[in-house]
Design a protein around this motif. Sequence first.
Motif, mmCIF file in Angstrom:
data_model
loop_
_atom_site.group_PDB
_atom_site.id
_atom_site.type_symbol
_atom_site.label_atom_id
_atom_site.label_comp_id
_atom_site.label_asym_id
_atom_site.label_seq_id
_atom_site.Cartn_x
_atom_site.Cartn_y
_atom_site.Cartn_z
ATOM 1 N N PRO A 8 115.890 -50.571 134.237
ATOM 2 C CA PRO A 8 117.254 -50.024 134.348
ATOM 3 C C PRO A 8 118.314 -51.034 133.928
ATOM 4 O O PRO A 8 119.391 -50.643 133.456
ATOM 5 C CB PRO A 8 117.367 -49.672 135.831
ATOM 6 N N HIS A 9 118.016 -52.318 134.102
ATOM 7 C CA HIS A 9 118.964 -53.360 133.683
ATOM 8 C C HIS A 9 119.205 -53.293 132.176
ATOM 9 O O HIS A 9 120.355 -53.440 131.718
ATOM 10 C CB HIS A 9 118.432 -54.739 134.072
ATOM 11 N N ASP A 10 118.148 -53.060 131.407
ATOM 12 C CA ASP A 10 118.302 -52.925 129.956
ATOM 13 C C ASP A 10 119.201 -51.738 129.614
ATOM 14 O O ASP A 10 120.041 -51.817 128.718
ATOM 15 C CB ASP A 10 116.935 -52.739 129.290
ATOM 16 N N ALA A 11 119.004 -50.634 130.328
ATOM 17 C CA ALA A 11 119.830 -49.447 130.080
ATOM 18 C C ALA A 11 121.287 -49.707 130.436
ATOM 19 O O ALA A 11 122.198 -49.274 129.719
ATOM 20 C CB ALA A 11 119.287 -48.256 130.878
ATOM 21 N N ARG A 12 121.513 -50.423 131.531
ATOM 22 C CA ARG A 12 122.889 -50.737 131.921
ATOM 23 C C ARG A 12 123.557 -51.629 130.882
ATOM 24 O O ARG A 12 124.734 -51.442 130.562
ATOM 25 C CB ARG A 12 122.905 -51.409 133.294
ATOM 26 N N LEU A 13 122.822 -52.587 130.365
ATOM 27 C CA LEU A 13 123.389 -53.456 129.331
ATOM 28 C C LEU A 13 123.763 -52.660 128.084
ATOM 29 O O LEU A 13 124.692 -53.034 127.355
ATOM 30 C CB LEU A 13 122.383 -54.559 128.965
ATOM 31 N N ALA A 14 123.053 -51.565 127.845
ATOM 32 C CA ALA A 14 123.338 -50.715 126.687
ATOM 33 C C ALA A 14 124.452 -49.713 126.967
ATOM 34 O O ALA A 14 124.860 -48.977 126.059
ATOM 35 C CB ALA A 14 122.070 -49.977 126.263
ATOM 36 N N GLY A 15 124.953 -49.676 128.217
ATOM 37 C CA GLY A 15 126.056 -48.788 128.546
ATOM 38 C C GLY A 15 125.657 -47.506 129.231
ATOM 39 O O GLY A 15 126.455 -46.561 129.313
ATOM 40 N N ILE A 16 124.424 -47.436 129.768
ATOM 41 C CA ILE A 16 123.956 -46.243 130.475
ATOM 42 C C ILE A 16 123.895 -46.561 131.966
ATOM 43 O O ILE A 16 123.112 -47.413 132.401
ATOM 44 C CB ILE A 16 122.565 -45.802 129.981
ATOM 45 N N GLU A 17 124.720 -45.875 132.738
ATOM 46 C CA GLU A 17 124.762 -46.062 134.191
ATOM 47 C C GLU A 17 124.172 -44.839 134.883
ATOM 48 O O GLU A 17 124.404 -43.702 134.455
ATOM 49 C CB GLU A 17 126.194 -46.280 134.665
ATOM 50 N N THR A 18 123.439 -45.078 135.960
ATOM 51 C CA THR A 18 122.801 -43.994 136.697
ATOM 52 C C THR A 18 123.231 -44.010 138.157
ATOM 53 O O THR A 18 123.225 -45.064 138.798
ATOM 54 C CB THR A 18 121.265 -44.101 136.613
ATOM 55 N N VAL A 19 123.618 -42.844 138.666
ATOM 56 C CA VAL A 19 123.914 -42.677 140.092
ATOM 57 C C VAL A 19 122.730 -41.942 140.700
ATOM 58 O O VAL A 19 122.532 -40.751 140.455
ATOM 59 C CB VAL A 19 125.207 -41.865 140.319
ATOM 60 N N TYR A 20 121.926 -42.658 141.470
ATOM 61 C CA TYR A 20 120.733 -42.076 142.053
ATOM 62 C C TYR A 20 121.070 -41.294 143.313
ATOM 63 O O TYR A 20 122.135 -41.482 143.914
ATOM 64 C CB TYR A 20 119.705 -43.163 142.360
ATOM 65 N N GLN A 21 120.156 -40.445 143.709
ATOM 66 C CA GLN A 21 120.395 -39.574 144.866
ATOM 67 C C GLN A 21 120.611 -40.382 146.138
ATOM 68 O O GLN A 21 121.383 -39.985 147.011
ATOM 69 C CB GLN A 21 119.232 -38.597 145.038
ATOM 70 N N ASP A 22 119.951 -41.539 146.257
ATOM 71 C CA ASP A 22 120.128 -42.372 147.455
ATOM 72 C C ASP A 22 121.325 -43.319 147.326
ATOM 73 O O ASP A 22 121.572 -44.150 148.200
ATOM 74 C CB ASP A 22 118.855 -43.165 147.752
ATOM 75 N N LEU A 23 122.058 -43.200 146.190
ATOM 76 C CA LEU A 23 123.311 -43.913 145.925
ATOM 77 C C LEU A 23 123.156 -45.409 145.681
ATOM 78 O O LEU A 23 123.902 -45.998 144.911
ATOM 79 C CB LEU A 23 124.322 -43.700 147.062
ATOM 80 N N ALA A 24 122.244 -46.090 146.343
ATOM 81 C CA ALA A 24 122.033 -47.528 146.165
ATOM 82 C C ALA A 24 123.317 -48.323 146.415
ATOM 83 O O ALA A 24 123.700 -49.187 145.628
ATOM 84 C CB ALA A 24 121.495 -47.812 144.752
ATOM 85 N N VAL A 25 123.984 -48.013 147.529
ATOM 86 C CA VAL A 25 125.159 -48.775 147.922
ATOM 87 C C VAL A 25 124.779 -49.717 149.059
ATOM 88 O O VAL A 25 123.781 -49.518 149.745
ATOM 89 C CB VAL A 25 126.312 -47.848 148.368
ATOM 90 N N ALA A 26 125.589 -50.752 149.242
ATOM 91 C CA ALA A 26 125.366 -51.716 150.319
ATOM 92 C C ALA A 26 126.320 -51.359 151.460
ATOM 93 O O ALA A 26 127.524 -51.647 151.377
ATOM 94 C CB ALA A 26 125.624 -53.133 149.821
ATOM 95 N N PRO A 27 125.829 -50.725 152.534
ATOM 96 C CA PRO A 27 126.704 -50.203 153.589
ATOM 97 C C PRO A 27 127.599 -51.249 154.244
ATOM 98 O O PRO A 27 128.742 -50.952 154.598
ATOM 99 C CB PRO A 27 125.725 -49.615 154.605
ATOM 100 N N ALA A 28 127.106 -52.466 154.423
ATOM 101 C CA ALA A 28 127.873 -53.473 155.148
ATOM 102 C C ALA A 28 128.980 -54.102 154.303
ATOM 103 O O ALA A 28 129.866 -54.779 154.841
ATOM 104 C CB ALA A 28 126.944 -54.565 155.657
ATOM 105 N N MET A 29 128.964 -53.852 153.000
ATOM 106 C CA MET A 29 129.957 -54.449 152.106
ATOM 107 C C MET A 29 131.118 -53.486 151.894
ATOM 108 O O MET A 29 130.984 -52.278 152.092
ATOM 109 C CB MET A 29 129.310 -54.815 150.771
ATOM 110 N N ASP A 30 132.267 -54.033 151.480
ATOM 111 C CA ASP A 30 133.429 -53.176 151.275
ATOM 112 C C ASP A 30 133.328 -52.452 149.927
ATOM 113 O O ASP A 30 132.392 -52.660 149.150
ATOM 114 C CB ASP A 30 134.726 -53.967 151.399
ATOM 115 N N ILE A 31 134.310 -51.582 149.676
ATOM 116 C CA ILE A 31 134.281 -50.740 148.480
ATOM 117 C C ILE A 31 134.308 -51.572 147.214
ATOM 118 O O ILE A 31 133.530 -51.344 146.281
ATOM 119 C CB ILE A 31 135.471 -49.760 148.518
#
Length: 253
Positions: free
Chosen positions: A73-96
Amino acid sequence: MTPILQARGIVKRYGHVTAIDGADFDLEAGEVLAVVGDNGAGKSSLINVLSGAVLPDAGEVLLAGSPVHFKSPHDARLAGIETVYQDLAVAPAMDIASNLYLGREIRRPGWRGKVLRQLDIRAMRQRAQKQLDELGITTLQSITQSVENLSGGQRQSVAVARAAAFGSKVVIMDEPTAALGVRESAQVLELIGTIRDRGIPVVLISHNMPHVFQIADRIHIHRLGKRAAVVSPREHTMNDVVAIMTGATELAA
């Protein structure tokens, strides 16, 4: 015009199970393309190939007409493709702001950033606020809020904003309205439309047909590991789409 993202003859096997069986895919510039299909149709495996999460056994992926070979996925992100997964992959304890720049943190200028690796918190918060303002996200009280204190729809907005900030070519969203209420779902769909209007095409994977017909410009119907058809929600009904998904009706892909 050449499609922004294409797949040709993609094959993916897991042992004796063929998840993708010669699948094709085309995402045009400036559109929302919904990908629908029954469970086990192979749509998730196809999206995982396009986002670099899975390596195909055969076939090729093209970005703006040029072959690409994503190994992660890192290669895809470097190419400009971003993915929002169903589990969101956010860090709850960190701010926005920290979540928007997770993995892309901005360092302080000079030796503090290079030697001490100090983060430029102020710059990240200013840029994060600008990104939220441009997307018209007004449901968040403060950029310094911890994500764990946000509602499901607000968390989804943060994940979508992060994808929009760095997805220069394509944004892929996997079931972005799942488990959301009516109001929060409407806000997420509005965000998807805003991203499209900014010129970034969106791939929307969803089981929610009303949402698909509300926001999609075209619908990619996946069945038995390959593309069964691509239809327009303006020319076909939900019943038409379900009939193609189940095999009751066949259309040329």
